[in-house]
Motif scaffolding. Structure first.
Motif, PDB file in Angstrom:
ATOM      1  N   GLN A 105       0.819  -1.205   0.000  1.00  0.00           N
ATOM      2  CA  GLN A 105       0.000   0.000   0.000  1.00  0.00           C
ATOM      3  C   GLN A 105       0.854   1.257   0.000  1.00  0.00           C
ATOM      4  O   GLN A 105       0.549   2.222  -0.701  1.00  0.00           O
ATOM      5  CB  GLN A 105      -0.936   0.011   1.211  1.00  0.00           C
ATOM      6  N   PRO A 288      -7.763  -5.317   3.438  1.00  0.00           N
ATOM      7  CA  PRO A 288      -7.468  -3.878   3.434  1.00  0.00           C
ATOM      8  C   PRO A 288      -8.690  -3.064   3.063  1.00  0.00           C
ATOM      9  O   PRO A 288      -9.563  -3.537   2.320  1.00  0.00           O
ATOM     10  CB  PRO A 288      -6.364  -3.750   2.377  1.00  0.00           C
ATOM     11  N   TYR A 322      -4.858  -0.930  -9.276  1.00  0.00           N
ATOM     12  CA  TYR A 322      -4.426  -1.314  -7.927  1.00  0.00           C
ATOM     13  C   TYR A 322      -5.389  -2.373  -7.401  1.00  0.00           C
ATOM     14  O   TYR A 322      -6.586  -2.117  -7.254  1.00  0.00           O
ATOM     15  CB  TYR A 322      -4.443  -0.065  -7.031  1.00  0.00           C
ATOM     16  N   ASP A 324      -5.558  -5.145  -4.214  1.00  0.00           N
ATOM     17  CA  ASP A 324      -4.894  -5.510  -2.965  1.00  0.00           C
ATOM     18  C   ASP A 324      -5.788  -6.447  -2.163  1.00  0.00           C
ATOM     19  O   ASP A 324      -7.017  -6.295  -2.139  1.00  0.00           O
ATOM     20  CB  ASP A 324      -4.581  -4.258  -2.149  1.00  0.00           C
ATOM     21  N   GLU A 338      -2.025  -9.612  -5.214  1.00  0.00           N
ATOM     22  CA  GLU A 338      -1.574  -8.217  -5.172  1.00  0.00           C
ATOM     23  C   GLU A 338      -1.038  -7.874  -6.557  1.00  0.00           C
ATOM     24  O   GLU A 338      -0.163  -8.574  -7.071  1.00  0.00           O
ATOM     25  CB  GLU A 338      -0.470  -7.997  -4.134  1.00  0.00           C
TER      26      GLU A 338
END
Length: 503
Positions: A105, A288, A322, A324, A338
């Motif tokens: 991150q 997350p 992105y 995650d 990821e």
């Protein structure tokens, strides 16, 4: 904390959607699968007065931002990295840049966001998109060389400058939607506050210049009010890692998506006069908060074909992706996936049309991109904060969608990322006493193929409310060059049932 943060995000986006004139249009990347009628679009006449170029003020804000962040790190957080001196600066200049070991991150979202602050300072002081990118680069160089006692980072320099351009221009344009220098009282305060939220350094510049309270007969924006579409959905997500051990988790997720501008207006295109952005946020145990961000900004475009109800558009785009996740539980004790591309550019074709009765509408897109810098999950890492490999490569994005009578819709999308990690750990990283902090490696020398297949079915109750069912399939295959590390294949599925609202 996650619930509070998501509540704030939803509130701001809802206000953004309700304050703006909405021009409905199709959304690529499964944000929406309908092509509504184009209503008469009304724009209040406004005079766009270009900002006066003030490069020295922009540079001063960039320097001040770095000094402010460093002071907080040094005197409030007491971070080890913030204890700098003439010796640390000299050491950084002599040793040069290396690949750092910060977490996913920090490197693939926090640094691009920090770069967006540099970019916003320049943009707010009259610089254009490309010129502002130089300030992102300059701010990153200053931080890496002078503001930390750690060696300067190659990946931070690229992610902060190029990723900062993508996020910076997006946030700058979103902040522009709130500005109205005709407003007074609490409305004016609220508009300025929301502008600061999206582009803090622009808000700071407006305070320094006195524009934050200046009254004008014009709105004072830098862009004409664009066509906008905003959609949010809240639903239940089931996440399954189907590896050596079956691992499952479930929880709430919130998706926010926006289309800014008119893709098919290509007479005089400028960077980011059209972009799409989508964010997915988790309210799921062990995951997350930010699970997914997809940003596509048009840098240049041209209509290459139009006939009856069909149009084909070609353009050059900047991409920021992105994805995650984190360990679901201790059953598998593995991170599902990821992948991130803070520096990515490419070309794309986008097509839309409808049949003669206009009951059936359809759209399709194809993008081919060069990944200048990307990060992908590693199965063999040795530094606590490092769970991924850096690299470069390419990505391909394909998608299509159908809508019938604006009630039933279906979307199918595919993304392929191929990331090559060419600078592995020197020597044998399994050897006792190996120092990974100074190894200057992109990670495990390898190449990763990461595929994402997604499908969505949607039923719309009316112009605003809908219900959708979507399925995601994440498939990763990583081939490792080091003989002690076996190749790894991994598959993760996500199912989402959500209720959506479109502005």
């Amino acid at each position: 904390m996650k619930i509070k943060t998501l509540s704030i995000l939803c509130s701001f986006f809802i206000m953004l959607g309700s304050w703006q004139t909405v021009h409905a249009q199709s959304l690529p990347k499964h944000l929406n699968c309908f092509e509504p009628d184009k209503p008469d679009f009304y724009q209040s006449k406004d005079t766009i007065i270009p900002l006066k170029k003030k490069p020295w003020l922009a540079a001063g804000e960039v320097i001040g931002l770095n000094l402010g962040v460093w002071s907080f790190d040094r005197y409030i957080l007491h971070g080890d990295w913030a204890y700098i001196s003439g010796k640390t600066i000299k050491h950084n200049l002599e040793m040069g840049f290396y690949w750092d070991n910060d977490n996913f991150q920090t490197n693939l979202f926090n640094h691009p966001y920090h770069g967006s602050l540099y970019f916003g300072a320049a943009r707010a002081n009259g610089m254009n998109y490309w010129q502002s990118g130089c300030f992102s680069l300059g701010g990153s160089l200053m931080w890496e060389l002078f503001m930390e006692c750690e060696l300067p980072s190659k990946n931070d320099l690229v992610a902060t400058s190029i990723g900062g351009m993508a996020l910076g221009e997006t946030f700058f344009r979103l902040s522009d939607l709130f500005i109205d220098e005709r407003a007074t009282g609490w409305e004016r305060f609220g508009r300025e506050a929301l502008g600061v939220l999206f582009s803090p350094t622009r808000g700071l510049t407006r305070i320094i210049n006195g524009d934050a309270w200046h009254r004008s007969p014009y709105r004072g924006r830098q862009f004409s009010t664009p066509p906008l579409l905003f959609q949010t959905s809240v639903g239940w997500k089931v996440m399954e890692l189907r590896d050596n051990a079956f691992d499952e988790g479930m929880g709430l997720c919130v998706d926010l998506g926006m289309v800014y501008g008119d893709l098919y207006k290509s007479e005089d295109t400028k960077p980011y006069d059209y972009f799409t952005i989508r964010g997915s946020f988790n309210l799921q145990k062990n995951q997350p908060l930010i699970g997914q961000i997809n940003l596509i900004g048009r840098l240049w475009g041209k209509e290459i074909w139009e006939t009856n109800n069909n149009e084909l558009h070609w353009g050059i785009f900047q991409h920021y992706d992105y994805y995650d996740s984190d360990t679901i539980s201790d059953i598998s004790n593995k991170t599902p996936y990821e992948i991130g591309t803070p520096a990515c550019f490419g070309t794309g074709l986008i097509f839309k049309g409808m049949n003669s009765s206009q009951a059936l509408s359809y759209q399709a897109h194809a993008h081919a991109n060069a990944i200048i810098l990307g990060g992908s999950l590693s199965d063999y890492y040795f530094e606590d904060d490092r769970s991924y490999n850096w690299g470069s490569g390419y990505s391909i994005k394909l998608g299509c969608g159908l809508s019938y009578k604006k009630k039933f819709g279906a979307v199918l999308g595919f993304e392929h990322y191929h990331v090559y990690t060419w600078k592995g750990y020197p020597g044998d990283p399994t050897a006792e006493g190996y120092d990974f902090r100074t190894s200057d490696a992109q990670g495990n020398k390898s190449n990763t193929r990461f595929n994402i297949l997604n499908g969505l079915l949607e039923y719309r109750f009316n112009d605003n409310w809908s219900v959708s069912l979507s399925e995601y399939l994440f498939v990763r295959r990583t081939n490792y060059n080091f003989y002690k590390f076996p190749d790894v294949s991994s598959t993760t599925t996500e199912s989402r049932l959500a209720v959506g609202y479109k502005f």
